[in-house]
Motif scaffolding. Sequence first.
Motif, PDB file in Angstrom:
ATOM      1  N   GLY A   9       0.815  -1.248   0.178  1.00 20.94           N
ATOM      2  CA  GLY A   9       0.052  -0.123  -0.140  1.00 20.94           C
ATOM      3  C   GLY A   9       0.658   1.213   0.021  1.00 20.94           C
ATOM      4  O   GLY A   9       0.260   2.376  -0.456  1.00 20.94           O
ATOM      5  N   ALA A  10       2.083   1.403   0.331  1.00 24.84           N
ATOM      6  CA  ALA A  10       2.793   2.633   0.464  1.00 24.84           C
ATOM      7  C   ALA A  10       3.191   3.128  -0.906  1.00 24.84           C
ATOM      8  O   ALA A  10       3.454   2.147  -1.783  1.00 24.84           O
ATOM      9  CB  ALA A  10       3.935   2.462   1.554  1.00 24.84           C
ATOM     10  N   ARG A  11       3.241   4.335  -1.048  1.00 22.75           N
ATOM     11  CA  ARG A  11       3.647   5.021  -2.327  1.00 22.75           C
ATOM     12  C   ARG A  11       4.984   4.628  -2.476  1.00 22.75           C
ATOM     13  O   ARG A  11       5.774   5.429  -1.772  1.00 22.75           O
ATOM     14  CB  ARG A  11       2.995   6.112  -2.688  1.00 22.75           C
ATOM     15  N   ARG A  12       5.489   4.036  -3.340  1.00 25.80           N
ATOM     16  CA  ARG A  12       6.967   3.983  -3.798  1.00 25.80           C
ATOM     17  C   ARG A  12       7.273   4.321  -5.184  1.00 25.80           C
ATOM     18  O   ARG A  12       6.637   4.057  -6.213  1.00 25.80           O
ATOM     19  CB  ARG A  12       7.405   2.383  -3.648  1.00 25.80           C
ATOM     20  N   LEU A  13       8.493   5.006  -5.442  1.00 24.85           N
ATOM     21  CA  LEU A  13       8.681   5.367  -6.821  1.00 24.85           C
ATOM     22  C   LEU A  13      10.061   4.889  -6.945  1.00 24.85           C
ATOM     23  O   LEU A  13      10.998   5.373  -6.011  1.00 24.85           O
ATOM     24  CB  LEU A  13       8.536   6.998  -6.990  1.00 24.85           C
ATOM     25  N   LEU A  14      10.524   4.281  -8.207  1.00 23.67           N
ATOM     26  CA  LEU A  14      11.971   3.730  -8.300  1.00 23.67           C
ATOM     27  C   LEU A  14      12.455   4.315  -9.441  1.00 23.67           C
ATOM     28  O   LEU A  14      12.107   4.224 -10.471  1.00 23.67           O
ATOM     29  CB  LEU A  14      12.054   2.290  -8.140  1.00 23.67           C
ATOM     30  N   ILE A  15      13.581   5.126  -9.445  1.00 25.48           N
ATOM     31  CA  ILE A  15      14.204   5.490 -10.577  1.00 25.48           C
ATOM     32  C   ILE A  15      15.484   4.770 -10.696  1.00 25.48           C
ATOM     33  O   ILE A  15      16.348   4.591  -9.730  1.00 25.48           O
ATOM     34  CB  ILE A  15      14.392   7.232 -10.490  1.00 25.48           C
ATOM     35  N   HIS A  16      15.535   3.846 -12.043  1.00 22.03           N
ATOM     36  CA  HIS A  16      16.435   2.843 -11.965  1.00 22.03           C
ATOM     37  C   HIS A  16      17.521   3.017 -13.245  1.00 22.03           C
ATOM     38  O   HIS A  16      16.944   3.760 -14.108  1.00 22.03           O
ATOM     39  CB  HIS A  16      16.075   1.630 -11.843  1.00 22.03           C
ATOM     40  N   ASP A  17      18.556   2.504 -13.124  1.00 25.46           N
ATOM     41  CA  ASP A  17      19.586   2.508 -14.115  1.00 25.46           C
ATOM     42  C   ASP A  17      19.964   4.048 -14.733  1.00 25.46           C
ATOM     43  O   ASP A  17      20.229   4.233 -15.715  1.00 25.46           O
ATOM     44  CB  ASP A  17      18.932   1.605 -15.356  1.00 25.46           C
ATOM     45  N   LEU A  18      20.039   5.033 -13.622  1.00 23.49           N
ATOM     46  CA  LEU A  18      20.380   6.328 -14.194  1.00 23.49           C
ATOM     47  C   LEU A  18      22.001   6.208 -14.444  1.00 23.49           C
ATOM     48  O   LEU A  18      22.715   5.485 -13.716  1.00 23.49           O
ATOM     49  CB  LEU A  18      20.370   7.303 -12.899  1.00 23.49           C
ATOM     50  N   ALA A  19      22.358   7.091 -15.586  1.00 22.34           N
ATOM     51  CA  ALA A  19      23.526   7.008 -16.046  1.00 22.34           C
ATOM     52  C   ALA A  19      24.554   7.560 -14.815  1.00 22.34           C
ATOM     53  O   ALA A  19      25.749   7.087 -14.432  1.00 22.34           O
ATOM     54  CB  ALA A  19      23.696   7.575 -17.168  1.00 22.34           C
ATOM     55  N   GLN A  20      24.012   8.802 -14.312  1.00 23.09           N
ATOM     56  CA  GLN A  20      24.724   9.368 -13.230  1.00 23.09           C
ATOM     57  C   GLN A  20      23.690  10.121 -12.213  1.00 23.09           C
ATOM     58  O   GLN A  20      22.444  10.363 -12.681  1.00 23.09           O
ATOM     59  CB  GLN A  20      25.604  10.556 -13.426  1.00 23.09           C
ATOM     60  N   LEU A  21      23.913   9.832 -10.727  1.00 24.98           N
ATOM     61  CA  LEU A  21      23.121  10.742  -9.969  1.00 24.98           C
ATOM     62  C   LEU A  21      24.158  11.559  -9.246  1.00 24.98           C
ATOM     63  O   LEU A  21      25.235  11.293  -8.808  1.00 24.98           O
ATOM     64  CB  LEU A  21      22.453   9.816  -8.920  1.00 24.98           C
ATOM     65  N   ALA A  22      23.787  12.602  -9.177  1.00 27.05           N
ATOM     66  CA  ALA A  22      24.918  14.111  -8.738  1.00 27.05           C
ATOM     67  C   ALA A  22      24.078  14.472  -7.665  1.00 27.05           C
ATOM     68  O   ALA A  22      23.082  15.061  -7.779  1.00 27.05           O
ATOM     69  CB  ALA A  22      25.345  14.868  -9.616  1.00 27.05           C
ATOM     70  N   SER A  23      24.923  14.695  -6.317  1.00 25.25           N
ATOM     71  CA  SER A  23      24.378  15.508  -5.325  1.00 25.25           C
ATOM     72  C   SER A  23      25.329  15.909  -4.525  1.00 25.25           C
ATOM     73  O   SER A  23      26.648  15.423  -4.351  1.00 25.25           O
ATOM     74  CB  SER A  23      23.421  14.450  -4.443  1.00 25.25           C
ATOM     75  N   PRO A  24      25.459  17.445  -3.917  1.00 20.12           N
ATOM     76  CA  PRO A  24      26.212  17.918  -3.172  1.00 20.12           C
ATOM     77  C   PRO A  24      26.788  16.713  -2.124  1.00 20.12           C
ATOM     78  O   PRO A  24      25.799  16.394  -1.421  1.00 20.12           O
ATOM     79  CB  PRO A  24      25.685  19.177  -2.341  1.00 20.12           C
ATOM     80  N   ALA A  25      28.046  16.726  -1.756  1.00 16.07           N
ATOM     81  CA  ALA A  25      28.794  15.636  -0.772  1.00 16.07           C
ATOM     82  C   ALA A  25      28.367  16.452   0.541  1.00 16.07           C
ATOM     83  O   ALA A  25      28.090  17.550   0.975  1.00 16.07           O
ATOM     84  CB  ALA A  25      30.050  15.874  -1.165  1.00 16.07           C
ATOM     85  N   GLY A  26      28.596  15.400   1.441  1.00  9.32           N
ATOM     86  CA  GLY A  26      28.525  15.684   2.846  1.00  9.32           C
ATOM     87  C   GLY A  26      26.980  16.108   3.623  1.00  9.32           C
ATOM     88  O   GLY A  26      26.076  15.740   2.804  1.00  9.32           O
TER      89      GLY A  26
END
Length: 414
Positions: A9-26
């Motif tokens: 029942g919980a809403r879930r979204l999966l984004i898969h096989d991304l060539a890259q995922l970038a996010s500020p470190a730390g």
Amino acid sequence: MSRRSSPDGARRLLIHDLAQLASPAGAEAPLRGRALGEVEVLEDAFVLCEGSSVAAVGRMPELPVLDVDVVEIDGRGLSAVPGLVDCHTHACFMGDRVEEFALRAAGASYEELHAAGGGILSTVRATRLASEDELRAAVERHRDWMLRAGTTTFEAKSGYGLDRETELASLRAIASAGGIPTWLGAHAVPPEFDDAAAYVGFALAEVLPEAAQIAEAADVFLERGAFGVEDARRYLEACAEAGLALRLHGDQFTELGAIPLAIELGARSVDHLEATREAGAQALAESPVVGVLLPASALFLGREMPPARALVDAGAAIALATDFNPGSAFCESLPLVCALACTQLQLSPAEALSACTVNSAHVLGRAGSIGRVARGFQADLVLLDAPDWRHLAYHLGGDLVTAVVRGGELAWQR
Ligand code: NIG
Ligand code: FE
């Protein structure tokens, strides 16, 4: 998109096989100095969202078997970055200034048009004629432009009403369209007042008590032809007393003391800084105040760019925003602002990304929940139609945002 069947029942979204995922470190905020340019890049990545939050981030080989109900987005060939955060816009206005734009193209200056009763005051005339529903529709329209460019959180200022009714209606319209409202009660002196001091007296007595119930912050245009240091101090001190965070438009055309005032009053940010020189940059660098840089505005008005490289190298915390408004920056695109940051401000793509995600989130008091793609953060993501996330800044004026996830739901898709 496809859906796997299942029980819980919980809403879930999966984004898969991304060539890259970038996010500020730390986990720090705001980021300064070398840390501003540290972005963590995962290749062959997935992001799993549960409800409105990020539940897990990792590389595809680590993806657990999910035998629960999950909506999937195929990220092959795409890269992802955090939902962009625009911490400085004037998205609540009616009409346009295309006539003025043409006059400026023919040589008139922004300050001359303002002094002749055009500029901000012409937008005030149009905005005062609108109903609250019309104002809300205008903010929603502008919000949707921003969303398609990857902005999942936006701040918007009032400041085109400058009377009690229109200022309060503007703040409510911004909030109900999903924006974070800032009371820019001191944007210009409206024609029914003889001087700035008389207008500030009115705004503080008649508008502040209710504005403080709706807005999160207050802002002032500290500039020749608008408000001087003493009027700005009086306005900001009263707003702080009423519980609002403080912001300033400062050093856009002239250095009148906005940076020292921002530091003295403990403001969240001082924004523009095109006219800031060395001493101001040094003082800002030694303070907790964030310098919000608006290169689209400098470009649109043909002005010098703010001294971004010197600020970052001196240790200042900076953020990037659009300044979206009808007069000085008719531009809703943070990807374009990132491109300007790299081509005009000598920032790296990584510094630009941190400046319009985690550092903008800090200016809005939300660095603990937005601006990064990390477990527990709000599930806001931008998918870019390029396998390398740096195309965000590289593709000048490009139309590369292919989908936007906000609060764990697909909010827009090309
Ligand atoms: O941030 N400079 C003051 N305010 C806005 C412009 C508003 C307008 O021209 O309508 C700015 O540039
Ligand atoms: Fe502005």
